[in-house]
Design a protein around this motif. Structure first.
Motif, PDB file in Angstrom:
ATOM      1  N   UNK A 145       1.005  25.183  17.251  1.00  0.00           N
ATOM      2  CA  UNK A 145       1.480  24.680  15.972  1.00  0.00           C
ATOM      3  C   UNK A 145       2.539  25.558  15.306  1.00  0.00           C
ATOM      4  N   UNK A 146       2.839  26.712  15.882  1.00  0.00           N
ATOM      5  CA  UNK A 146       3.854  27.564  15.257  1.00  0.00           C
ATOM      6  C   UNK A 146       5.233  26.889  15.316  1.00  0.00           C
ATOM      7  N   UNK A 147       5.524  26.275  16.453  1.00  0.00           N
ATOM      8  CA  UNK A 147       6.806  25.577  16.597  1.00  0.00           C
ATOM      9  C   UNK A 147       6.905  24.413  15.615  1.00  0.00           C
ATOM     10  N   UNK A 148       5.811  23.662  15.469  1.00  0.00           N
ATOM     11  CA  UNK A 148       5.824  22.520  14.552  1.00  0.00           C
ATOM     12  C   UNK A 148       5.999  22.971  13.106  1.00  0.00           C
ATOM     13  N   UNK A 149       5.365  24.085  12.753  1.00  0.00           N
ATOM     14  CA  UNK A 149       5.512  24.593  11.380  1.00  0.00           C
ATOM     15  C   UNK A 149       6.943  25.028  11.112  1.00  0.00           C
ATOM     16  N   UNK A 150       7.560  25.662  12.100  1.00  0.00           N
ATOM     17  CA  UNK A 150       8.950  26.105  11.937  1.00  0.00           C
ATOM     18  C   UNK A 150       9.880  24.902  11.781  1.00  0.00           C
ATOM     19  N   UNK A 151       9.662  23.867  12.596  1.00  0.00           N
ATOM     20  CA  UNK A 151      10.502  22.664  12.504  1.00  0.00           C
ATOM     21  C   UNK A 151      10.312  21.972  11.160  1.00  0.00           C
ATOM     22  N   UNK A 152       9.059  21.895  10.682  1.00  0.00           N
ATOM     23  CA  UNK A 152       8.801  21.256   9.386  1.00  0.00           C
ATOM     24  C   UNK A 152       9.447  22.050   8.256  1.00  0.00           C
ATOM     25  N   UNK A 153       9.389  23.367   8.321  1.00  0.00           N
ATOM     26  CA  UNK A 153      10.021  24.189   7.291  1.00  0.00           C
ATOM     27  C   UNK A 153      11.533  23.981   7.280  1.00  0.00           C
ATOM     28  N   UNK A 154      12.136  23.901   8.478  1.00  0.00           N
ATOM     29  CA  UNK A 154      13.573  23.641   8.567  1.00  0.00           C
ATOM     30  C   UNK A 154      13.928  22.298   7.951  1.00  0.00           C
ATOM     31  N   UNK A 155      13.123  21.266   8.240  1.00  0.00           N
ATOM     32  CA  UNK A 155      13.382  19.946   7.670  1.00  0.00           C
ATOM     33  C   UNK A 155      13.205  19.944   6.152  1.00  0.00           C
ATOM     34  N   UNK A 156      12.217  20.690   5.653  1.00  0.00           N
ATOM     35  CA  UNK A 156      12.036  20.779   4.203  1.00  0.00           C
ATOM     36  C   UNK A 156      13.280  21.385   3.541  1.00  0.00           C
ATOM     37  N   UNK A 157      13.802  22.456   4.126  1.00  0.00           N
ATOM     38  CA  UNK A 157      14.974  23.128   3.554  1.00  0.00           C
ATOM     39  C   UNK A 157      16.175  22.188   3.545  1.00  0.00           C
ATOM     40  N   UNK A 158      16.390  21.487   4.660  1.00  0.00           N
ATOM     41  CA  UNK A 158      17.528  20.566   4.745  1.00  0.00           C
ATOM     42  C   UNK A 158      17.361  19.413   3.755  1.00  0.00           C
ATOM     43  N   UNK A 159      16.155  18.844   3.691  1.00  0.00           N
ATOM     44  CA  UNK A 159      15.914  17.718   2.786  1.00  0.00           C
ATOM     45  C   UNK A 159      16.131  18.121   1.336  1.00  0.00           C
ATOM     46  N   UNK A 160      15.644  19.294   0.965  1.00  0.00           N
ATOM     47  CA  UNK A 160      15.836  19.758  -0.416  1.00  0.00           C
ATOM     48  C   UNK A 160      17.317  19.936  -0.733  1.00  0.00           C
ATOM     49  N   UNK A 161      18.077  20.463   0.223  1.00  0.00           N
ATOM     50  CA  UNK A 161      19.516  20.660   0.004  1.00  0.00           C
ATOM     51  C   UNK A 161      20.233  19.322  -0.144  1.00  0.00           C
ATOM     52  N   UNK A 162      19.866  18.336   0.671  1.00  0.00           N
ATOM     53  CA  UNK A 162      20.515  17.022   0.581  1.00  0.00           C
ATOM     54  C   UNK A 162      20.228  16.365  -0.758  1.00  0.00           C
ATOM     55  N   UNK A 163      18.973  16.414  -1.183  1.00  0.00           N
ATOM     56  CA  UNK A 163      18.609  15.783  -2.459  1.00  0.00           C
ATOM     57  C   UNK A 163      19.282  16.500  -3.622  1.00  0.00           C
ATOM     58  N   UNK A 164      19.335  17.821  -3.575  1.00  0.00           N
ATOM     59  CA  UNK A 164      19.990  18.575  -4.643  1.00  0.00           C
ATOM     60  C   UNK A 164      21.473  18.234  -4.731  1.00  0.00           C
ATOM     61  N   UNK A 165      22.123  18.114  -3.567  1.00  0.00           N
ATOM     62  CA  UNK A 165      23.546  17.758  -3.547  1.00  0.00           C
ATOM     63  C   UNK A 165      23.783  16.371  -4.129  1.00  0.00           C
ATOM     64  N   UNK A 166      22.949  15.397  -3.719  1.00  0.00           N
ATOM     65  CA  UNK A 166      23.106  14.040  -4.239  1.00  0.00           C
ATOM     66  C   UNK A 166      22.828  13.983  -5.740  1.00  0.00           C
TER      67      UNK A 166
END
Length: 387
Positions: free
Chosen positions: A245-266
């Motif tokens: 699950x370490x890989x899955x946690x890292x991928x989820x954290x990356x997606x959270x960071x990207x999603x937050x940046x996209x929403x903030x930009x919009x």
């Protein structure tokens, strides 16, 4: 809107931890009994099934009254979810075979599967950061929990059930929280987002969130797993268990960071967000053997879900558009031809000569389609009047 938050329980002793684990085992064994009765007699409605199995769950599995009721509801909810998935066809590529298998036997719950608790058998003390929870060994009071400050703020609006979950010998409570949802504003345009494997997300503004680091992380973990699996020693198995699950946690954290940046930009630019509707893409795309691992580990659905719920909390509209030919169509003159996509990263229009990064061109097309979808009224507009 409803969101979920997670806290980690810290049992004071091994006995308390054992009681929590025994409670999960007892509840899931009782759920398996109720599931077999529901399947054999066709009792999928909660009140009918509860009359049939209530006293047996209390007597045979050492459950209290309210835990027995929660177990019955858990079983009925599982069958309702299965029925909904069958109707919607959400059973994967071999849907017909899986449907036959799903309808030919009762649902089986793992012994460590999550168990819902309501306010009668689980009490929160947010000031002391403790919970009091019912177990088969009696009620355990003042179990400490830890969580982030943001989670503590969300817990103040907690409503309904909380799920007790055990992962790798640790216990967690997952709570449902009601948070205020702002009214969706009318966007002045759309931020198009092209999702991919090489570049996780590329916006119509030309910003690229490269996937090189995440792909390298996945490759390193895959190679490490293969190396440890070949050893077949006890220490290798312990290492595999520690790394899971370490890989899955890292991928989820990356997606959270990207999603937050996209929403903030919009939100900052008063735009909505346009995403590709990529449902079923794994069934439609034929990948070479050496590319299948990358395709099936691509977490595009998770990223889309993260963007959607973060956007709702910010009042940013989100639309999903048809992804067909977004990589082959010129975002300037709308000329569409497969030869326009010269390489993975290069787009050259054969009609007007426009040269762009291929993902940037695709994201601009997605933005145009998002704007068209919104103007056609193909999404639910915010309600401004009283209902």
């Amino acid at each position: 809107m409803k969101v979920v938050t997670q806290v980690k329980l810290l049992p004071a002793s091994a006995e308390d931890g054992g009681a929590l684990a025994a409670t999960l085992r007892a509840c899931n064994r009782a759920a398996n009994h109720a599931s077999s009765v529901a399947f054999a007699k066709g009792l999928k409605r909660r009140n009918v099934l509860q009359r049939e199995v209530y006293f047996a769950l209390k007597a045979d599995y050492d459950l209290g009254a309210q835990p027995a009721v929660r177990v019955v509801k858990k079983v009925c909810d599982a069958y309702a979810t299965l029925k909904g998935n069958i109707r919607a066809g959400n059973l994967g590529r071999e849907g017909s075979k899986r449907r036959v298998r799903a309808e030919s036997k009762p649902i089986v719950f793992r012994e460590d599967a999550a168990q819902p608790f309501d306010d009668r058998i689980l009490t929160w003390n947010l000031d002391a950061r403790t919970v009091s929870i019912w177990t088969v060994a009696g009620r355990i009071k003042h179990i400490p929990f830890v969580c982030s400050q943001q989670a503590m703020e969300l817990l103040a609006s907690r409503r309904g059930e909380s799920d007790l979950v055990m992962r790798d010998g640790m216990f967690f409570l997952i709570a449902t929280v009601d948070v205020p949802e702002p009214e969706q504003r009318e966007p002045v345009g759309f931020l198009g987002v092209d999702m991919g494997i090489v570049n996780i997300a590329t916006t119509s503004d030309g910003e690229v969130m490269a996937g090189r680091g995440l792909n390298r992380h996945r490759r390193r973990h895959r190679d490490l797993r293969q190396k440890l699996q070949r050893k077949r020693t006890k220490s290798a198995k312990r290492a595999l268990k520690r790394l899971r699950r370490r890989e899955a946690r890292h991928a989820a954290n990356t997606n959270h960071i990207i999603a937050k940046h996209l929403v903030t930009t919009a939100e900052r630019t008063s735009r909505g967000i346009a995403l590709e509707d990529l449902s079923g893409i794994r069934q439609r795309v034929t990948a070479k053997k050496d590319q299948r691992t990358r395709l099936h580990s691509w977490a595009f659905a998770q990223l889309g879900t993260f963007v959607a719920y973060k956007a709702r909390r910010a009042g940013v509209p989100v639309v999903f558009v048809d992804p067909r030919n977004t990589s082959r169509q010129c975002s300037e003159c709308r000329h569409t031809h497969r030869a326009n996509r010269v390489t993975q990263a290069r787009f050259v229009c054969r009609s007007c000569g426009t040269v762009l990064h291929a993902d940037h061109n695709g994201s601009r097309n997605i933005a145009h389609r998002g704007d068209a979808v919104w103007k056609r009224g193909a999404v639910n507009r915010p309600r401004t009047g009283a209902s």
